[in-house]
Scaffold this active site. Structure first.
Site, short mmCIF file in Angstrom:
data_model
loop_
_atom_site.label_atom_id
_atom_site.label_comp_id
_atom_site.label_asym_id
_atom_site.label_seq_id
_atom_site.Cartn_x
_atom_site.Cartn_y
_atom_site.Cartn_z
N MET A 1 3.85 -3.18 -1.31
CA MET A 1 2.76 -2.65 -2.14
C MET A 1 3.25 -1.42 -2.92
SD MET A 1 -0.95 -1.30 -0.91
CE MET A 1 -1.81 -2.82 -0.60
N CYS A 2 2.77 -1.28 -4.14
CA CYS A 2 3.08 -0.09 -4.95
C CYS A 2 1.87 0.19 -5.83
CB CYS A 2 4.28 -0.34 -5.85
SG CYS A 2 5.83 -0.54 -4.96
N GLY A 3 1.87 1.35 -6.43
CA GLY A 3 0.82 1.66 -7.38
C GLY A 3 1.44 1.92 -8.74
#
Lengths: 298, 241
Positions: A1-3
């Protein structure tokens, strides 16, 4: 996951506040990416013939002004350094073709984060608020910015593995997702003489697009080739000297939300990074659809 | 009657509010899960959600919950009995695994809306993104706008009404859920097929559109259901992998 986050200011009056508006966007994505953070900021402030070389060293008290002195003395070029800890922006009229070999020989401990007339890159390990504080993101000014918070699912957690990735001049890319064919892309590009800095999957996408741009594609054409060649999950946000561009993979497995306002365009993985933006209640909010190219010009 | 902030609640108050600029999501959900605290409460309003996740998750009480603004992921997940209204947009997986009650989104919804829902009604007044109603198991979903690709994938039971268009792969690997679409269908998924509308379908649509508050003519919809060709392994089929 990343933003991922991005902000392009259509209203020039807001440009002095770019960093101030960006920091809550980046910090809002902390849960999606707590291990490293980075951003690219684009501004048009230097004279023709000059470039911005963004440099990085592990030593937080590196002698950047000494490096600028050496550039002036050895390369007979104008050079001035704006240091922040282990990061510096060297503004110089030296040709990159002369600067890179000189740096590799004289200062092998220094990494070049980016080169261009418009782009500055900051990236480091730490939470988004730590990284933002360390490099004074809140004070940054410019027309547009691309940011990323990383939760590594492949390759190491180092400043070099943090996003944004750059290739060529005034081009950067951030990625939420994971590619399944980065090594085949990489082998194809390496045969063309393109060199990689890390083993990160995103770097393969970044260098692939930049290679297409150099081959004469415009950004939109390069992204169409991405849809054909990239295998895996991705929401990609890219910055060029005058554009932001956004794409999602054909399955749209990774999120994105866009707020289009008369004064700005903002992109984020989740709405909570947009909630603080001025007058966002009157922005047009939409979710970008898969395999469609969205781009906005400064 | 006006809502009072939960911190200033009196014994006679039937409407309380949580302002998420001061209260945490955990405090909100703990309140909503505690029958003693909910005694006498008819309505809970959530102010300043600002895209927060997990609001009103796991509620099992017949109360009204009003979320005043845009909310994040997993809103009203596992809802039982409550009537939840979001006055804004929601992120992924709104009303995931809804059991009963109603969840209404006044704006748009991101992916996986109503995923795996067992019962109750989910209404999205705007568009829903991809995978809407994935693996639904008996809930009803009414979307005022369009749905994205792979909606109702492996949907087992329940009804989905799409007043706008449907994206690619609609109803792929459907079991016994039924889909009604008013607009165009970009493509049907494996084993999904268009079927003639029956009187039962018109009655179902009249009921669902009425509950959701849309006044479209049921005759403007088409029915999509399973061709049931994937129910059994066909050893004679060309297994082309």
């Amino acid at each position: 996951m990343c933003g991922i986050v991005g902000l392009l200011l259509k209203n020039p009056d807001l440009r002095p506040r770019l960093g101030e508006l960006l920091v809550p966007m980046l910090v809002g994505m902390t849960e999606r990416g707590p291990d490293s953070a980075g951003l690219a900021v684009f501004s048009d402030t230097i004279d023709p013939g000059f470039r911005r070389f963004n440099l990085y060293a592990d030593d937080r008290s590196y002698d950047w002004r000494g490096l600028a002195d050496d550039v002036r003395a050895d390369l007979k070029a104008a050079a001035a350094a704006e240091p922040i800890q282990n990061h510096a922006i060297l503004v110089s009229d030296v040709e990159p073709g002369r600067f890179h070999p000189w740096l590799a020989e004289k200062r092998p401990e220094v990494e070049v984060l980016s080169v261009g007339r418009y782009i500055d890159i900051y990236k480091d390990v730490g939470t988004p608020s730590e990284v933002a504080e360390r490099y004074g993101f809140a004070g940054l000014q410019g027309s547009h910015t691309v940011g990323h918070t990383r939760m590594a699912t492949e390759s190491g957690v180092t400043p070099a593995h943090a996003h944004p990735f750059v290739a060529g001049e005034d081009f950067c890319l951030v990625h939420n997702g994971s590619l399944s064919n980065p090594y085949s892309l990489r082998r194809m590009l390496e045969k063309k003489g393109i060199r990689f800095r890390t083993d990160n999957d995103t770097e393969a996408a970044c260098r692939f697009i930049e290679w297409r741009l150099r081959e004469g594609d415009d950004l939109e054409a390069a992204l169409v080739k991405c849809f054909e060649e990239l295998d895996g999950f991705y929401t990609l946000l890219m910055g060029t000297h005058d554009k932001l561009a956004l794409v999602r993979d054909p399955f749209a497995c990774k999120p994105a939300i866009v707020a289009e306002h008369d004064d700005y365009v903002a992109v984020a993985s989740e709405y909570r990074s947009l909630a603080h933006l001025p007058d966002v209640k009157n922005a047009r909010l939409f979710e970008p659809v898969p395999e469609e190219i969205y781009s906005w010009k400064v | 009657m006006e809502s009072v902030n939960v911190a200033e609640r009196t014994d006679s108050a039937t409407r309380v509010s949580f302002d998420l600029t001061t209260a945490s999501v955990r405090e909100l959900n703990a309140f909503l899960h505690d029958p003693a605290k909910l005694a006498g409460i008819e309505q809970v309003t959530v102010l300043n959600p600002e895209g927060a996740h997990n609001l009103a998750v796991g509620v099992a009480a017949p109360i009204d919950i009003e979320i005043d603004g845009n909310a994040g992921y997993f809103i009203a997940g596992m809802n039982k009995q409550a009537n939840v209204t979001v006055h804004g947009n929601v992120g992924w997986s709104v009303a995931e695994n809804i059991m009963s009650g109603t969840v209404r989104v006044k704006g748009i919804a991101s992916e996986c809306a109503g995923a795996s829902g067992h019962g109750g009604l989910l209404v999205i007044e705007g568009d829903a993104s991809s995978r809407c109603g994935i693996s639904m198991k008996g809930c009803d979903i009414v979307v005022g706008g369009s749905v994205g690709h792979m909606s109702a994938f492996m949907a087992q039971a329940g009804r989905m009404v799409v007043c706008g268009d449907a994206g690619g792969g609609l109803g792929d690997s459907l079991y016994e859920a039924v889909i009604y679409v008013r607009g165009t269908i970009h493509s049907l998924g494996a084993d999904a097929q268009e079927e003639p509308m029956t009187d039962d379908d018109y009655a179902a649509l009249t009921e669902l559109l009425g509950k959701a508050g849309f006044d479209h003519d049921p005759k403007s919809f088409k029915r999509v259901a399973s061709g049931r060709t994937l129910y059994h392994w066909n050893a004679d089929a060309e297994q082309d992998y």
